[in-house]
Design a protein around this motif. Structure first.
Motif, short mmCIF file in Angstrom:
data_model
loop_
_atom_site.label_atom_id
_atom_site.label_comp_id
_atom_site.label_asym_id
_atom_site.label_seq_id
_atom_site.Cartn_x
_atom_site.Cartn_y
_atom_site.Cartn_z
N TYR A 95 0.83 -1.20 0.00
CA TYR A 95 0.00 0.00 0.00
C TYR A 95 0.86 1.25 0.00
O TYR A 95 1.62 1.49 0.94
CB TYR A 95 -0.89 -0.04 1.25
N ASP A 96 0.74 2.04 -1.04
CA ASP A 96 1.44 3.32 -1.15
C ASP A 96 0.51 4.40 -0.59
O ASP A 96 -0.31 4.98 -1.31
CB ASP A 96 1.79 3.61 -2.61
N VAL A 97 0.61 4.67 0.70
CA VAL A 97 -0.31 5.59 1.37
C VAL A 97 -0.22 7.01 0.80
O VAL A 97 -1.26 7.65 0.54
CB VAL A 97 -0.08 5.59 2.90
N PRO A 98 0.99 7.57 0.58
CA PRO A 98 1.05 8.93 0.02
C PRO A 98 0.36 9.04 -1.34
O PRO A 98 -0.31 10.04 -1.63
CB PRO A 98 2.55 9.20 -0.09
N ALA A 99 0.51 8.01 -2.18
CA ALA A 99 -0.14 8.05 -3.49
C ALA A 99 -1.65 8.03 -3.35
O ALA A 99 -2.37 8.73 -4.08
CB ALA A 99 0.33 6.87 -4.34
N CYS A 100 -2.14 7.24 -2.41
CA CYS A 100 -3.58 7.17 -2.16
C CYS A 100 -4.11 8.51 -1.67
O CYS A 100 -5.11 9.03 -2.18
CB CYS A 100 -3.87 6.07 -1.14
N ARG A 101 -3.45 9.08 -0.68
CA ARG A 101 -3.89 10.37 -0.14
C ARG A 101 -3.84 11.47 -1.20
O ARG A 101 -4.72 12.33 -1.27
CB ARG A 101 -3.03 10.75 1.06
N GLY A 102 -2.81 11.44 -2.01
CA GLY A 102 -2.69 12.44 -3.07
C GLY A 102 -3.83 12.34 -4.06
O GLY A 102 -4.39 13.36 -4.50
N TYR A 103 -4.22 11.12 -4.41
CA TYR A 103 -5.33 10.92 -5.34
C TYR A 103 -6.65 11.41 -4.72
O TYR A 103 -7.44 12.09 -5.38
CB TYR A 103 -5.44 9.45 -5.72
N LEU A 104 -6.86 11.08 -3.46
CA LEU A 104 -8.10 11.49 -2.79
C LEU A 104 -8.22 13.01 -2.71
O LEU A 104 -9.33 13.55 -2.69
CB LEU A 104 -8.16 10.90 -1.39
N SER A 105 -7.09 13.70 -2.67
CA SER A 105 -7.10 15.17 -2.59
C SER A 105 -7.29 15.83 -3.94
O SER A 105 -7.55 17.04 -4.01
CB SER A 105 -5.78 15.66 -1.97
N GLY A 106 -7.18 15.05 -5.01
CA GLY A 106 -7.29 15.60 -6.35
C GLY A 106 -8.71 15.62 -6.88
O GLY A 106 -9.65 15.17 -6.23
N PRO A 107 -8.87 16.12 -8.12
CA PRO A 107 -10.21 16.28 -8.70
C PRO A 107 -10.93 14.96 -8.97
O PRO A 107 -12.16 14.95 -9.07
CB PRO A 107 -9.93 17.05 -10.00
N SER A 108 -10.20 13.87 -9.10
CA SER A 108 -10.82 12.59 -9.40
C SER A 108 -11.05 11.73 -8.16
O SER A 108 -11.59 10.62 -8.26
CB SER A 108 -9.94 11.80 -10.40
#
Length: 234
Positions: free
Chosen positions: A184-197
């Motif tokens: 699990y890449d937590v930073p990548a997940c959090r970054g995606y959740l913060s984005g427009p998609s």
């Protein structure tokens, strides 16, 4: 009737209790016994523990039930935090008292109980291709609200992993590759959740968990998933 040693005062009877009775008690609170294992004098467990039963949401109806409890009202009206954890402590703690057991929880601060490792011992929960736990009836939507450390041996039937023979759509489901065979890449997940998609996962739950065929047949509400995704993301 089983008995246990109590030192100088002799022995104290330990009443037999069936898995069905425990499941019935849990179902009153929309909780299910998701798995269990037997043990004897194991380090890290309360003295006298002979089995551990893992408890989690029982659908359909769990989320509506929880939202009708005092802890949720305190969360909405007074802003008290952690309503689900507080509810879990009250309910599972009460069950433990009724059964002469000890209540254990996956939250509350270090040192944390090893729920992940306990789950793998049950024969009803497995390490999935994306390294999240997958359960026989709930798939990747499985979650634990607590456990009962029982003084009696209570055996829970084992099952066959749903990953056997599965096409494993979970491996390609994450839009940013945050969940896969490497973990699990937590930073990548959090970054995606913060984005427009990110709204899809935030509002309906993790795309990887939803991709699991067993999860798709489990009656977990999107609102339930959205709550936990929101608390994870804040």
């Amino acid at each position: 009737m089983a008995r246990r040693e109590t030192g100088a005062i002799g022995v104290e009877p330990v009443a037999a209790v069936s898995l069905g009775a425990i499941e019935g008690l849990a179902a009153r609170h929309h909780l299910a016994v998701l798995g269990g294992f037997c043990c004897e004098d194991e380090v890290g467990l309360p003295a006298g523990t002979r089995s551990v039963l893992l408890l989690g949401p029982l659908e359909p109806g769990y989320w509506a039930h929880v939202k009708g409890q005092a802890e949720w009202l305190e969360y909405i009206v007074a802003g008290k935090t952690d309503p689900i954890d507080r509810w879990s402590r009250r309910v599972i703690g009460g069950m433990a008292c009724d059964l002469g057991a000890k209540a254990l929880f996956p939250f509350g601060g270090a040192p944390y109980h090893p729920f992940y490792q306990w789950a793998l011992r049950t024969g009803r929960v497995w390490d999935s291709p994306v390294r999240l736990l997958v359960q026989a009836e709930q798939g990747l939507m499985v979650s634990f609200r607590g456990a009962l450390a029982m003084k009696q041996r209570v055996e829970v039937p084992v099952a066959v992993s749903p990953c056997e023979g599965c096409a494993r759509p979970c491996l390609a489901a994450c839009p940013v590759g945050a969940l896969g065979e490497s973990g699990y890449d937590v930073p990548a997940c959090r970054g995606y959740l913060s984005g427009p998609s990110g709204g899809d996962c935030l509002n309906f739950g993790c795309a990887v968990r939803r991709a699991c065929p067993v999860s798709q047949g489990y009656a977990r509400l999107a609102e339930h998933s959205a709550y936990h995704m929101g608390t994870f993301h804040t």
